[in-house]
Design an enzyme around this catalytic site. Structure first.
Site, short mmCIF file in Angstrom:
data_model
loop_
_atom_site.label_atom_id
_atom_site.label_comp_id
_atom_site.label_asym_id
_atom_site.label_seq_id
_atom_site.Cartn_x
_atom_site.Cartn_y
_atom_site.Cartn_z
N ASP A 121 -34.82 -39.95 2.33
CA ASP A 121 -33.56 -39.63 3.00
C ASP A 121 -32.42 -40.15 2.15
O ASP A 121 -32.41 -41.32 1.77
CB ASP A 121 -33.56 -40.31 4.38
CG ASP A 121 -32.37 -39.91 5.23
OD1 ASP A 121 -31.33 -39.52 4.69
OD2 ASP A 121 -32.50 -40.00 6.46
N GLU A 139 -26.31 -27.90 -1.21
CA GLU A 139 -26.43 -27.47 0.19
C GLU A 139 -27.38 -28.36 0.99
O GLU A 139 -28.17 -27.87 1.80
CB GLU A 139 -26.83 -25.99 0.27
CG GLU A 139 -25.78 -25.09 -0.34
CD GLU A 139 -26.10 -23.62 -0.26
OE1 GLU A 139 -26.86 -23.20 0.62
OE2 GLU A 139 -25.58 -22.87 -1.13
N HIS A 143 -26.72 -31.30 6.28
CA HIS A 143 -27.68 -31.77 7.28
C HIS A 143 -27.58 -33.27 7.57
O HIS A 143 -28.29 -33.77 8.43
CB HIS A 143 -29.11 -31.53 6.78
CG HIS A 143 -29.49 -30.08 6.73
ND1 HIS A 143 -29.56 -29.28 7.84
CD2 HIS A 143 -29.83 -29.29 5.69
CE1 HIS A 143 -29.93 -28.07 7.49
NE2 HIS A 143 -30.09 -28.04 6.19
C1 LIG Z 1 -30.55 -25.49 2.16
S1 LIG Z 1 -31.85 -26.49 1.48
C2 LIG Z 1 -31.35 -26.49 -0.23
C3 LIG Z 1 -32.52 -26.70 -1.15
C4 LIG Z 1 -32.17 -26.71 -2.64
N1 LIG Z 1 -31.11 -27.64 -2.95
C5 LIG Z 1 -31.81 -25.33 -3.14
O1 LIG Z 1 -30.64 -25.11 -3.46
O2 LIG Z 1 -32.70 -24.48 -3.24
C6 LIG Z 1 -31.45 -28.15 2.03
C7 LIG Z 1 -32.33 -29.26 1.50
O3 LIG Z 1 -31.80 -30.52 1.94
C8 LIG Z 1 -32.87 -31.38 2.26
N2 LIG Z 1 -32.36 -32.44 3.16
C9 LIG Z 1 -31.87 -32.31 4.40
N3 LIG Z 1 -31.51 -33.51 4.91
C10 LIG Z 1 -31.77 -34.44 3.95
C11 LIG Z 1 -31.65 -35.85 3.87
N4 LIG Z 1 -31.16 -36.57 4.90
N5 LIG Z 1 -32.02 -36.47 2.73
C12 LIG Z 1 -32.54 -35.75 1.68
N6 LIG Z 1 -32.68 -34.41 1.70
C13 LIG Z 1 -32.31 -33.74 2.82
C14 LIG Z 1 -33.91 -30.48 2.89
O4 LIG Z 1 -35.19 -31.10 2.88
C15 LIG Z 1 -33.79 -29.27 1.94
O5 LIG Z 1 -34.60 -29.48 0.81
#
Ligand SMILES: C[S@@+](CC[C@H](N)C(=O)[O-])C[C@H]1O[C@@H](n2cnc3c(N)ncnc32)[C@H](O)[C@@H]1O
Length: 280
Positions: A121, A139, A143
């Site tokens: 995280d 992106e 979240h």
């Molecule tokens: C919309 S996807 C984008 C994936 C990648 N960056 C791409 O452009 O193909 C969002 C990503 O954020 C990650 N994510 C969401 N919350 C997170 C957090 N608190 N810490 C780390 N990663 C996180 C998800 O696991 C996912 O891999």
């Protein structure tokens, strides 16, 4: 044991459910596409790779440097970065399924030596201070419930003078009632924390010792994304509904069309540098 319904678990289950469907329909660059203008008829694959290229040029890492990929998805942007710049990438995601897929993709591309993927995280990074020369969050910060903490952690693990690049959807106030309703529905359905604004990012980066903050609004270049995403999911609706059920797929199609038509959602790419050490 009772299920842990923390935010991180909800985000993980999204990327292990509908997120997997989107990887099939949209492609493994799970981010917006960049189209130059109305005459640009690039495919989704080309347009999403072009956005990654823009982020690579803003990060501008030296060969052999270390980059933290915050929210790495299934590893496609990391592999494009390595192909362009021969960097070493540590990717983190919140879902074990994504981490596993990213690890497999890197092995298939013959890049296991330059990549490490793990579940972590961004609000609590499992790395020592000054571990990375650069970082990007493509992106993923949308979240994160506490973006201030995420950026403080990112600053901690970056070396002084290190670069950070962020790509994110944001809200563009003032919002009318329909725009507010669309944002609220996306937040509730897709585990998006409250949408940030450009001003919020400017303030959080400055508060965490980032300097030379360059915030670019490229909303007009990526605007086609929502409608095309709805179209590609709709074109394969029955096949995709068999994977994650029909309701989430149909809801996604409808919401993407409303979001694409809303002036309340914009898109920023941000580049900044962690302030160099005082004695350098
Ligand atoms: C919309 S996807 C984008 C994936 C990648 N960056 C791409 O452009 O193909 C969002 C990503 O954020 C990650 N994510 C969401 N919350 C997170 C957090 N608190 N810490 C780390 N990663 C996180 C998800 O696991 C996912 O891999």
């Amino acid at each position: 044991m009772a299920a842990d319904m923390s935010g991180a678990d909800n985000v993980a289950s999204f990327y292990e459910g509908l997120g997997q469907v989107l990887n099939i329909a949209w492609g493994e660059n799970l981010h917006y596409g960049f189209w130059e203008d109305d005459a640009d008829d690039s495919t989704v694959e080309v347009a999403t790779a072009r956005l990654t290229d823009l982020l690579i040029s803003l990060l501008d890492p030296a060969p052999g440097s270390t980059v933290l990929d915050i929210g790495c998805g299934v590893g496609k942007p990391a592999l494009q970065l390595i192909a362009a710049r021969e960097t070493r990438v540590t990717g983190i995601a919140i879902s074990d399924v994504e981490v596993k897929q990213a690890t497999v993709r890197a092995a298939e591309a013959g890049r296991s030596d330059l990549t490490t993927f793990r579940n972590a995280d961004v609000q609590e990074l499992p790395f020592e201070d000054n571990s990375f020369d650069g970082a990007w969050a493509v992106e993923s910060l949308l979240h994160v419930p506490d973006r201030g903490r995420a950026l403080a952690e990112t600053a901690r693990v970056l070396r002084p003078g290190g670069r950070l690049v962020i790509a994110d959807t944001v809200q563009r106030p003032p919002l009318d009632l329909e725009a507010r309703a669309v944002l609220d529905e996306i937040c509730a359905s897709y585990h998006v924390s409250a949408y940030a604004t450009a001003d919020e990012y400017q303030g959080l980066l400055a508060a965490n010792e980032f300097v030379d903050i360059d915030i670019r609004d490229i909303s007009d270049k990526v605007a086609r994304t929502g409608m095309i995403m709805a179209d590609v999911v709709e074109a394969r609706r029955d096949e995709l509904a068999r994977i994650d059920g029909p309701e989430p797929v149909d809801q996604y199609i409808g919401l993407m069309r409303r979001a694409a038509a809303s002036p309340g959602i914009g898109y920023l790419v941000i580049a900044a540098t962690l302030a160099p050490a005082a004695d350098s």
